[in-house]
Design a protein around this motif. Structure first.
Motif, PDB file in Angstrom:
ATOM      1  N   GLY A  70      37.842  75.895 -25.332  1.00 39.56           N
ATOM      2  CA  GLY A  70      37.201  74.596 -25.158  1.00 39.56           C
ATOM      3  C   GLY A  70      36.619  74.323 -23.789  1.00 39.56           C
ATOM      4  O   GLY A  70      36.011  73.261 -23.576  1.00 39.56           O
ATOM      5  N   LYS A  71      36.760  75.266 -22.840  1.00 36.29           N
ATOM      6  CA  LYS A  71      36.227  75.046 -21.494  1.00 36.29           C
ATOM      7  C   LYS A  71      35.168  76.094 -21.189  1.00 36.29           C
ATOM      8  O   LYS A  71      35.365  77.285 -21.422  1.00 36.29           O
ATOM      9  N   ASN A  72      34.046  75.634 -20.640  1.00 39.48           N
ATOM     10  CA  ASN A  72      32.915  76.519 -20.371  1.00 39.48           C
ATOM     11  C   ASN A  72      33.211  77.413 -19.170  1.00 39.48           C
ATOM     12  O   ASN A  72      33.449  76.911 -18.060  1.00 39.48           O
ATOM     13  N   ILE A  73      33.207  78.732 -19.384  1.00 40.16           N
ATOM     14  CA  ILE A  73      33.519  79.647 -18.287  1.00 40.16           C
ATOM     15  C   ILE A  73      32.409  79.678 -17.234  1.00 40.16           C
ATOM     16  O   ILE A  73      32.612  80.224 -16.146  1.00 40.16           O
ATOM     17  N   TYR A  74      31.266  79.083 -17.548  1.00 38.19           N
ATOM     18  CA  TYR A  74      30.158  79.040 -16.587  1.00 38.19           C
ATOM     19  C   TYR A  74      30.060  77.709 -15.858  1.00 38.19           C
ATOM     20  O   TYR A  74      29.107  77.488 -15.100  1.00 38.19           O
ATOM     21  N   ASP A  75      31.017  76.814 -16.048  1.00 38.21           N
ATOM     22  CA  ASP A  75      31.045  75.578 -15.252  1.00 38.21           C
ATOM     23  C   ASP A  75      31.199  75.925 -13.777  1.00 38.21           C
ATOM     24  O   ASP A  75      31.801  76.957 -13.424  1.00 38.21           O
ATOM     25  N   SER A  76      30.709  75.054 -12.919  1.00 43.26           N
ATOM     26  CA  SER A  76      30.731  75.323 -11.475  1.00 43.26           C
ATOM     27  C   SER A  76      32.141  75.450 -10.910  1.00 43.26           C
ATOM     28  O   SER A  76      32.355  76.112  -9.896  1.00 43.26           O
ATOM     29  N   ASP A  77      33.112  74.803 -11.577  1.00 41.81           N
ATOM     30  CA  ASP A  77      34.484  74.861 -11.054  1.00 41.81           C
ATOM     31  C   ASP A  77      35.308  75.980 -11.686  1.00 41.81           C
ATOM     32  O   ASP A  77      36.497  76.122 -11.398  1.00 41.81           O
ATOM     33  N   ALA A  78      34.702  76.794 -12.553  1.00 39.32           N
ATOM     34  CA  ALA A  78      35.426  77.907 -13.184  1.00 39.32           C
ATOM     35  C   ALA A  78      35.555  79.058 -12.195  1.00 39.32           C
ATOM     36  O   ALA A  78      34.616  79.394 -11.466  1.00 39.32           O
ATOM     37  N   ASP A  79      36.731  79.677 -12.158  1.00 41.98           N
ATOM     38  CA  ASP A  79      37.013  80.785 -11.245  1.00 41.98           C
ATOM     39  C   ASP A  79      36.725  82.107 -11.964  1.00 41.98           C
ATOM     40  O   ASP A  79      37.452  82.476 -12.893  1.00 41.98           O
ATOM     41  N   PRO A  80      35.692  82.843 -11.552  1.00 43.50           N
ATOM     42  CA  PRO A  80      35.359  84.099 -12.244  1.00 43.50           C
ATOM     43  C   PRO A  80      36.504  85.107 -12.252  1.00 43.50           C
ATOM     44  O   PRO A  80      36.679  85.840 -13.224  1.00 43.50           O
ATOM     45  N   VAL A  81      37.284  85.155 -11.175  1.00 43.21           N
ATOM     46  CA  VAL A  81      38.399  86.104 -11.115  1.00 43.21           C
ATOM     47  C   VAL A  81      39.435  85.764 -12.185  1.00 43.21           C
ATOM     48  O   VAL A  81      39.953  86.649 -12.883  1.00 43.21           O
ATOM     49  N   GLU A  82      39.723  84.484 -12.354  1.00 41.97           N
ATOM     50  CA  GLU A  82      40.684  84.067 -13.367  1.00 41.97           C
ATOM     51  C   GLU A  82      40.126  84.296 -14.769  1.00 41.97           C
ATOM     52  O   GLU A  82      40.860  84.695 -15.680  1.00 41.97           O
ATOM     53  N   ILE A  83      38.828  84.070 -14.939  1.00 43.07           N
ATOM     54  CA  ILE A  83      38.187  84.337 -16.238  1.00 43.07           C
ATOM     55  C   ILE A  83      38.345  85.809 -16.600  1.00 43.07           C
ATOM     56  O   ILE A  83      38.699  86.157 -17.732  1.00 43.07           O
ATOM     57  N   ARG A  84      38.124  86.679 -15.632  1.00 41.49           N
ATOM     58  CA  ARG A  84      38.210  88.125 -15.905  1.00 41.49           C
ATOM     59  C   ARG A  84      39.648  88.579 -16.104  1.00 41.49           C
ATOM     60  O   ARG A  84      39.879  89.617 -16.728  1.00 41.49           O
ATOM     61  N   ARG A  85      40.607  87.829 -15.591  1.00 41.96           N
ATOM     62  CA  ARG A  85      42.006  88.139 -15.909  1.00 41.96           C
ATOM     63  C   ARG A  85      42.315  87.752 -17.352  1.00 41.96           C
ATOM     64  O   ARG A  85      42.951  88.503 -18.086  1.00 41.96           O
ATOM     65  N   ARG A  86      41.827  86.576 -17.762  1.00 41.82           N
ATOM     66  CA  ARG A  86      42.103  86.092 -19.122  1.00 41.82           C
ATOM     67  C   ARG A  86      41.336  86.873 -20.185  1.00 41.82           C
ATOM     68  O   ARG A  86      41.785  86.987 -21.325  1.00 41.82           O
ATOM     69  N   VAL A  87      40.164  87.372 -19.799  1.00 40.80           N
ATOM     70  CA  VAL A  87      39.320  88.123 -20.736  1.00 40.80           C
ATOM     71  C   VAL A  87      39.125  89.526 -20.160  1.00 40.80           C
ATOM     72  O   VAL A  87      38.224  89.782 -19.374  1.00 40.80           O
ATOM     73  N   GLY A  88      40.008  90.445 -20.559  1.00 41.49           N
ATOM     74  CA  GLY A  88      39.979  91.800 -20.023  1.00 41.49           C
ATOM     75  C   GLY A  88      38.924  92.655 -20.694  1.00 41.49           C
ATOM     76  O   GLY A  88      38.362  92.292 -21.731  1.00 41.49           O
ATOM     77  N   MET A  89      38.672  93.829 -20.097  1.00 41.88           N
ATOM     78  CA  MET A  89      37.620  94.685 -20.645  1.00 41.88           C
ATOM     79  C   MET A  89      37.997  96.161 -20.539  1.00 41.88           C
ATOM     80  O   MET A  89      38.556  96.602 -19.535  1.00 41.88           O
ATOM     81  N   VAL A  90      37.673  96.901 -21.594  1.00 40.77           N
ATOM     82  CA  VAL A  90      37.837  98.351 -21.628  1.00 40.77           C
ATOM     83  C   VAL A  90      36.457  98.945 -21.884  1.00 40.77           C
ATOM     84  O   VAL A  90      35.781  98.568 -22.845  1.00 40.77           O
ATOM     85  N   PHE A  91      36.056  99.871 -21.036  1.00 42.88           N
ATOM     86  CA  PHE A  91      34.676 100.350 -21.062  1.00 42.88           C
ATOM     87  C   PHE A  91      34.500 101.583 -21.939  1.00 42.88           C
ATOM     88  O   PHE A  91      35.451 102.148 -22.461  1.00 42.88           O
ATOM     89  N   GLN A  92      33.251 102.000 -22.044  1.00 38.40           N
ATOM     90  CA  GLN A  92      32.870 103.087 -22.950  1.00 38.40           C
ATOM     91  C   GLN A  92      33.560 104.390 -22.594  1.00 38.40           C
ATOM     92  O   GLN A  92      34.135 105.059 -23.453  1.00 38.40           O
ATOM     93  N   LYS A  93      33.521 104.760 -21.321  1.00 42.42           N
ATOM     94  CA  LYS A  93      34.168 105.995 -20.880  1.00 42.42           C
ATOM     95  C   LYS A  93      35.441 105.641 -20.128  1.00 42.42           C
ATOM     96  O   LYS A  93      35.457 104.685 -19.348  1.00 42.42           O
ATOM     97  N   PRO A  94      36.509 106.400 -20.346  1.00 43.03           N
ATOM     98  CA  PRO A  94      37.735 106.138 -19.588  1.00 43.03           C
ATOM     99  C   PRO A  94      37.454 106.160 -18.087  1.00 43.03           C
ATOM    100  O   PRO A  94      36.804 107.090 -17.591  1.00 43.03           O
ATOM    101  N   ASN A  95      37.917 105.141 -17.386  1.00 37.23           N
ATOM    102  CA  ASN A  95      37.626 105.055 -15.953  1.00 37.23           C
ATOM    103  C   ASN A  95      38.876 104.742 -15.135  1.00 37.23           C
ATOM    104  O   ASN A  95      38.906 103.759 -14.391  1.00 37.23           O
ATOM    105  N   PRO A  96      39.937 105.564 -15.284  1.00 34.82           N
ATOM    106  CA  PRO A  96      41.111 105.343 -14.425  1.00 34.82           C
ATOM    107  C   PRO A  96      40.749 105.588 -12.964  1.00 34.82           C
ATOM    108  O   PRO A  96      39.791 106.307 -12.662  1.00 34.82           O
ATOM    109  N   PHE A  97      41.521 104.987 -12.065  1.00 33.61           N
ATOM    110  CA  PHE A  97      41.293 105.200 -10.642  1.00 33.61           C
ATOM    111  C   PHE A  97      41.880 106.552 -10.271  1.00 33.61           C
ATOM    112  O   PHE A  97      43.107 106.728 -10.250  1.00 33.61           O
ATOM    113  N   PRO A  98      41.049 107.547  -9.966  1.00 34.99           N
ATOM    114  CA  PRO A  98      41.546 108.923  -9.799  1.00 34.99           C
ATOM    115  C   PRO A  98      42.442 109.102  -8.575  1.00 34.99           C
ATOM    116  O   PRO A  98      43.279 110.003  -8.550  1.00 34.99           O
ATOM    117  N   ALA A  99      42.273 108.267  -7.542  1.00 38.50           N
ATOM    118  CA  ALA A  99      43.067 108.417  -6.315  1.00 38.50           C
ATOM    119  C   ALA A  99      44.448 107.788  -6.436  1.00 38.50           C
ATOM    120  O   ALA A  99      45.266 107.919  -5.531  1.00 38.50           O
TER     121      ALA A  99
END
Length: 249
Positions: A70-99
């Motif tokens: 019910g809350k617009n993730i593009y509102d000016s007061d929305a925190d992009p970092v928190e949005i990306r925590r709540r909405v995670g993503m797995v990409f096309q190719k496995p991309n673990p941190f090799p180091a």
């Protein structure tokens, strides 16, 4: 159908290129929603708009609303970092941190978010990703030592570790063999008990196997959306039928 995300008149693109055109779509809670369509139709751009990753690309722009609970993730007061925590993503190719070690790959997000009980979080995430039994004795090893399918499940564990509510999968099996693909699909079906899932796939058999709902995109437009069985067995739009039956795409 209870919605987790409501997309309302979403438009997006890069510079003068208009990729997504007036997309309105409800993504149901604790279900798997597949996004299908030919290459270049806007599937990946769409899912990247759902957690504000799209805007990280130079020249990218977005108009419209994406309502998360019910809350617009593009509102000016929305925190992009928190949005990306709540909405995670797995990409096309496995991309673990090799180091980093296998353990530190999963612990990375929880440490950034200053979560407690990191050891428990890592184990729980690896269990949920059906990987714990395979790596429990080699947590200090490099993720590069894992197979492609294991690396992708490690990336899923990494996404789960920050306690998301939604997980976006952008063609997660396209680089995997059939056995690894079957494990990922089985995992997705288990995860929907606790998470809302959106999966971009070019594999229509995969969409039919794992998705409760399917959206068909064509040239940046949403052509049809409905229950997966209806989309595949009785599509309402001839363009959907033509794509599913292999007449184009």
């Amino acid at each position: 159908m209870e919605s987790k995300i409501e997309v309302v008149e979403l438009n997006a693109g890069f510079g003068s290129t208009h990729v997504l055109k007036n997309i309105t779509l409800s993504i149901p809670r604790n279900k798997v929603t597949a996004i299908i369509g030919p290459s270049g139709c806007g599937k990946s751009t769409f899912v990247r708009c759902l957690n504000r990753i799209h805007e990280l690309v130079p020249g990218a722009w977005v108009r419209g609303r994406v309502m998360l609970d019910g809350k617009n993730i593009y509102d000016s007061d929305a925190d992009p970092v928190e949005i990306r925590r709540r909405v995670g993503m797995v990409f096309q190719k496995p991309n673990p941190f090799p180091a980093m070690s296998i353990f530190d790959n999963v612990a990375y997000g929880p440490r950034i978010h200053r979560m407690k009980n990191i050891q428990e979080v890592v184990e729980d995430s690896l269990r949920k990703a059906a990987l714990w039994d395979e790596v429990r004795h080699r947590l200090k090893d490099s993720p590069v030592s894992l197979s492609g399918g294991q690396q992708q499940r490690l990336c899923i564990a990494r996404a789960l570790a920050v306690k998301p509510e939604v997980i976006l999968f952008d063609e997660p099996c396209s680089a995997l063999d059939p056995v690894s693909t079957a494990k990922i699909e089985e995992l997705i079906l288990e995860l929907k008990e606790s998470y809302t899932i959106v999966i971009v796939t070019h594999n229509m058999q995969q969409a039919a196997r794992v998705a409760d709902y399917t959206a068909f995109f064509l040239m940046g437009e949403l052509i049809e959306f409905g229950e997966t069985a209806q989309i595949f067995e009785n599509p309402r739009d001839k363009r959907t039928e033509d794509y599913i039956t292999g007449r184009f795409g």
